[in-house]
Write an enzyme that holds these catalytic residues in place. Structure first.
Site, PDB file in Angstrom:
ATOM      1  NE  ARG A 160      -4.173  -1.656   0.152  1.00 33.02           N
ATOM      2  CZ  ARG A 160      -4.216  -2.741  -0.603  1.00 33.02           C
ATOM      3  NH1 ARG A 160      -3.193  -3.028  -1.393  1.00 33.02           N
ATOM      4  NH2 ARG A 160      -5.272  -3.537  -0.581  1.00 33.02           N
ATOM      5  CG  HIS A 169      -2.872  -0.251  -7.370  1.00 31.54           C
ATOM      6  ND1 HIS A 169      -3.420   0.436  -6.316  1.00 31.54           N
ATOM      7  CD2 HIS A 169      -2.827  -1.553  -6.975  1.00 31.54           C
ATOM      8  CE1 HIS A 169      -3.700  -0.409  -5.331  1.00 31.54           C
ATOM      9  NE2 HIS A 169      -3.343  -1.615  -5.710  1.00 31.54           N
ATOM     10  CD  GLU A 176      -2.775   3.698  -5.973  1.00 30.69           C
ATOM     11  OE1 GLU A 176      -3.764   3.050  -6.376  1.00 30.69           O
ATOM     12  OE2 GLU A 176      -1.796   3.144  -5.434  1.00 30.69           O
TER      13      GLU A 176
END
Length: 331
Positions: A244, A292, A273
């Site tokens: 994370r 991601h 993000e």
């Protein structure tokens, strides 16, 4: 199944790209087979309108005020590993069960991290920089490419992702070290050469060429990697984050890469993000930046749905559920 028809609310938001291939038809088929009622909604306002009714909720978002309206809810399943948009204080304090889909993406995430290890170990980062400059790069003069059997990998977190990565690294001849939240003996001596409990991050860094973050985002893991840890790593070590974004201090990572405190980094997750276009991270040649995607795999929904329906049958029989989250610990 319990007496009366079990009611399940499924939230699969159409606006989120990963739900565009959501296997809606499977839910319809299993609804008939299991004799349950499944309502599938595509917008969160529909969740708000219906949350008072179901016994079971399948979704990656459940706001605190909506959980308080969920008078019949006994089990929440999150179709991701991260539970931060579901685990509210009220849910944590309740008797409602919480499960997640950890492990469904573990192989993909592990292989993404392994790819990042290869990227730096073999000097691909330097070769790509040369290619962009139309220059026949003398990679060995900048950094001698390494053989995998000479590498050591330190895993911060030894859950399902850590175990999957350890098995792959070990099979390729690497030394593997790990640090986990619980003290105790090495639980995987076939995969890990040495395992530490909490408080041994410096030992892990010292033992490893590649430091891989695979731990959950919790208050005590926020900015786990900051200036001090990066300076300790030095230019012969590399950082990989497939966990994370909040686990690393992005400002410190930027400076560490720009000033070459460390050899390089691979980041798949970020504090914000999508990563803003104005972020200085984009321009760093010694950063492998991916949007991601570590968990992306064509098998994702197949595994998540299989897990959910296994658990739905177990729930109906009153049996313990797979992938149960410890709400007190947050993972």
């Amino acid at each position: 199944m319990p007496q009366g028809k079990l009611s399940v609310l499924v939230y699969a938001p159409a606006s989120v790209p990963m739900y565009r291939d959501f296997p809606e038809e499977v839910f319809r088929q299993r609804q008939a087979e299991l004799g349950v009622r499944i309502d599938l909604v595509r917008r969160y306002d529909e969740v708000r309108a219906r949350i008072a009714e179901p016994d079971v909720y399948f979704g990656a978002r459940l706001d605190a005020e909506d959980f308080r309206q969920a008078k019949h809810l006994r089990w929440v399943h999150v179709p991701l590993a991260g539970i931060d948009r579901v685990l509210t204080p009220d849910l944590a304090a309740s008797d409602c069960l919480l499960t997640n889909s950890r492990g469904c993406m573990a192989a993909a995430v592990a292989e993404h991290a392994l790819g990042a290890i290869l990227h730096f170990a073999r000097g691909f980062d330097l070769a790509v920089a040369g290619q962009r400059a139309r220059r026949w790069e003398n990679v060995r003069e900048l950094r001698m490419p390494m053989e995998l059997a000479d590498l050591s990998v330190g895993l911060v977190g030894f859950g399902e992702i850590g175990r999957e990565l350890a098995s792959r690294c070990k099979a390729l001849g690497m030394k593997v070290f790990a640090m986990r939240r619980r003290k105790g003996a090495n639980t995987a001596p076939d995969l890990v050469d040495r395992m530490w409990g909490p408080g041994h991050l410096e030992d892990l860094i010292d033992a490893s060429i590649f430091v891989v973050l695979a731990a959950p985002a919790l208050p005590d893991t926020e900015k786990l990697i900051g200036r001090r840890e990066l300076m300790r790593m030095g230019p012969q070590r590399f950082l990989i984050n497939v966990a994370r974004g909040p686990l690393v201090d992005e400002e410190a990572v930027y400076r560490a890469l720009r000033e070459k405190w460390i050899g390089g980094a691979a980041l798949d997750v970020f504090e914000k993000e999508p990563l803003p276009a104005e972020s200085p991270l984009w321009a760093l040649p010694n950063l492998l930046l991916t949007p991601h995607i570590a968990g992306q795999t064509p098998h994702f929904w197949e595994r998540v749905v299989a897990l959910f329906f296994r658990n739905l049958e177990r729930f109906g029989r009153g049996e313990p559920l797979e992938k149960l989250v410890d709400k007190g610990q947050g993972y």
